[in-house]
Design a protein around this motif. Structure first.
Motif, PDB file in Angstrom:
ATOM      1  N   SER A  10       6.262 -17.485  25.804  1.00 38.96           N
ATOM      2  CA  SER A  10       7.109 -18.672  25.892  1.00 38.96           C
ATOM      3  C   SER A  10       7.942 -18.650  27.166  1.00 38.96           C
ATOM      4  O   SER A  10       8.370 -17.605  27.630  1.00 38.96           O
ATOM      5  N   GLU A  35      -3.600 -18.083  23.421  1.00 42.28           N
ATOM      6  CA  GLU A  35      -3.527 -17.240  22.223  1.00 42.28           C
ATOM      7  C   GLU A  35      -4.866 -16.556  21.959  1.00 42.28           C
ATOM      8  O   GLU A  35      -5.909 -16.969  22.465  1.00 42.28           O
ATOM      9  N   SER A  87       7.672 -30.519  19.471  1.00 45.39           N
ATOM     10  CA  SER A  87       7.730 -29.207  18.815  1.00 45.39           C
ATOM     11  C   SER A  87       9.133 -28.615  18.808  1.00 45.39           C
ATOM     12  O   SER A  87       9.478 -27.853  17.911  1.00 45.39           O
ATOM     13  N   ASP A 111      -0.945 -24.901  25.914  1.00 49.90           N
ATOM     14  CA  ASP A 111      -1.789 -23.998  25.136  1.00 49.90           C
ATOM     15  C   ASP A 111      -1.637 -22.556  25.616  1.00 49.90           C
ATOM     16  O   ASP A 111      -1.679 -21.622  24.817  1.00 49.90           O
ATOM     17  N   GLN A 158       1.125 -20.562  24.035  1.00 49.13           N
ATOM     18  CA  GLN A 158       0.977 -20.141  22.640  1.00 49.13           C
ATOM     19  C   GLN A 158       0.602 -18.667  22.510  1.00 49.13           C
ATOM     20  O   GLN A 158       0.569 -18.134  21.404  1.00 49.13           O
ATOM     21  N   ALA A 203       3.745 -24.893  16.057  1.00 48.14           N
ATOM     22  CA  ALA A 203       2.504 -24.466  16.704  1.00 48.14           C
ATOM     23  C   ALA A 203       1.470 -25.579  16.637  1.00 48.14           C
ATOM     24  O   ALA A 203       1.452 -26.382  15.720  1.00 48.14           O
TER      25      ALA A 203
END
Length: 513
Positions: free
Chosen positions: A22, A235, A50, A14, A17, A510
């Motif tokens: 990254s 995020e 993902s 998490d 994100q 995502a």
């Protein structure tokens, strides 16, 4: 009820994100080893389905880390769950964390599914995951904004299907501590088999209350797992901060009465490693890990601390690892001492050639800087020239001239693939001139969103400068980080590092949590 509080770290999932945060497989593995030294109970290593890159990172961490449970996120479908199980095969202890949204808003607008369909998919996903591992966690995405009656129905069903951890996320950071704590408490009372699972909280920081909400979920709601990240990385406004939760529980054990496995002396090293890797600088006044967290500028405060530390300090700096950055090496240190220090820092280079390359750079740095700290070594190893992957853009040489009354001028030589570019430019300052020179040849068309400079170690102008550059191209955002005693060189490295990330075509799916 158990008095053990489980710390579930999701920095690598998490936290990643955050736009531009990254990480490569090697960077993730390095952080995972530090989380293991921190004695985190569960490491959510990624979202295996993902991308191929995330799958390989989860697999590498599962194979390398033995003391912590390794977890992979998976949407509530067979493909994601199978991919997670495959990545986790080598783990000493593994967990599959599957999720599906349960709020009316998410079900209608995002999933376009009925309540009945969501309930059935949640049950089938947990059953399937339970066939692949004994440790299954289920999260109802946007749980806090879900209808309590329907949420209780889903939770009861997934516990019956085999989920052993139930996580109730405040996905959008909407919660208020007392309300969230009572929401968890009421939900546990509504679910007949609630005692057959460990309850968990996962709070976002949009209103600045992620830590308070998480602790309320524990103290009022009876949860016994907190999902969090190093430095609160995540995020939007971020996630619940691991260091703040841990030190709150440790410092106020009189109130919480909970036990932790965490080795708090590893908190600051973990914070610095995550910050240097992602390029997200820790604000100076950040609790526990900020540079000013244990600094006292006020005269009356300084006087009190000198007479008795507990007048103004509720924690000791050394308890969270602030004494950990002692000088470890110098220019007379040999290769074996350097290699041993890499091992102590949890850095594992793939080959002797890479160790040799890192050692050459270390000796070069030691000739320019008298005192080498752990942070310097981390920055050095994370430098692009020591990474195992072949970088498309590489800095070859740089010179710049800056004089009062004259416009700064820079000449840069860099490689793009097999082509070497020699370019020059003027700018408003030496950094501006260097970056314009690079861009004149790279022709990337990027937009710069952020440029920041930070000293890797404090107390001296000899400190390496760490530069973070955030670039955006066609909606994709990346962070590039460069370190060097010369901040102009560090800036060039950071810009090329960001261009390399944009050049990489890794695509991820995502996931909210």
């Amino acid at each position: 009820m158990s008095q053990q509080l489980i710390i579930f770290d999701t920095t690598l999932r998490d936290g990643e994100q955050s736009p531009g945060a990254s990480m490569t497989k090697d960077e993730k593995l390095r952080i995972a080893r530090q989380l293991e030294r921190l004695r985190v109970d569960v490491i959510e290593a990624g979202f295996a389905a993902s991308s191929n890159g995330d799958f390989e990172a989860v697999k590498a961490i599962a194979d390398a880390v033995r003391e912590s449970t390794i977890c992979s996120l998976a949407r509530a479908n067979d493909r994601d769950i199978s991919r997670a199980a495959e990545a986790l095969k080598g783990a000493a202890r593994s967990r599959i964390h599957t999720f599906i949204a349960t709020s009316e808003l998410h079900m209608e607008k995002k999933l376009r599914m009925t309540r009945e369909q969501v309930l059935e998919q949640a049950i089938q996903a947990v059953r399937f995951a339970r066939n692949l591992t004994d440790d299954v966690e289920f999260s109802p995405e946007d749980g806090y904004r879900s209808d309590p009656e329907f949420l209780a129905q889903v939770v009861e069903a997934v516990i019956k299907a085999g989920a052993r951890t139930i996580n109730i996320p405040d996905t959008v950071g909407y919660a208020i501590p007392e309300l969230y704590g009572n929401f968890i408490k009421t939900l546990r009372e509504r679910v007949p088999n609630s005692d057959q699972a460990i309850w968990s909280v996962h709070c976002h920081n949009d209103l600045g209350m992620a830590v308070a909400n998480s602790l309320a979920g524990v103290q009022i709601g009876g949860a016994r797992q907190i999902e969090c990240t190093i430095n609160g990385l995540g995020e939007r406004a971020g996630n619940c901060s691991l260091e703040e939760v841990v030190m709150a529980v440790k410092t106020r054990r009189d109130y919480f009465g909970l036990d932790l496995n965490i080795d708090a002396t590893q908190i600051v090293p973990a914070s610095r490693m995550v910050s240097q890797t992602t390029g997200f600088v820790v604000q100076p006044n950040k609790a526990v890990v900020g540079a000013n967290a244990f600094a006292h500028a006020s005269g009356i405060h300084q006087d009190g601390v000198l007479k008795a530390r507990d007048t103004y300090e509720i924690m000791r700096a050394e308890d969270v690892g602030w004494a950990a950055n002692k000088i470890v090496l110098g220019k007379l240190s040999g290769r074996n001492a350097f290699k041993q220090r890499l091992q102590e820092l949890g850095i594992s280079l793939e080959s002797e050639a890479e160790v040799n390359a890192a050692f050459v750079r270390f000796k070069d740095l030691a000739d320019r800087k008298n005192e080498i700290f752990d942070e310097d070594i981390l920055a050095l190893v994370m430098d692009e020239s020591v990474t195992t992957e072949h970088e498309h853009y590489r800095l070859v040489a740089l010179s710049q001239r800056s004089e009062t009354g004259e416009r700064p001028h820079a000449q840069v030589v860099f490689a793009a693939g097999d082509v070497e570019h020699r370019t020059e430019s003027e700018g408003n300052g030496p950094v501006d001139a260097v970056l314009k020179a690079i861009e004149s040849a790279a022709q990337s068309g990027v937009e710069m969103l952020l440029y920041s400079v930070n000293a890797i170690t404090s107390g001296s102008t000899e400190s390496q400068g760490e530069v973070t550059v955030r670039l955006q191209l066609a909606g994709r955002v990346v962070n590039g980080v460069g370190a060097d005693p010369d901040i102009v060189v560090a800036s060039a490295k950071a810009y090329l590092s960001a261009l390399n990330k944009l050049h990489s075509k890794i695509e991820r799916v995502a996931a909210q949590g």
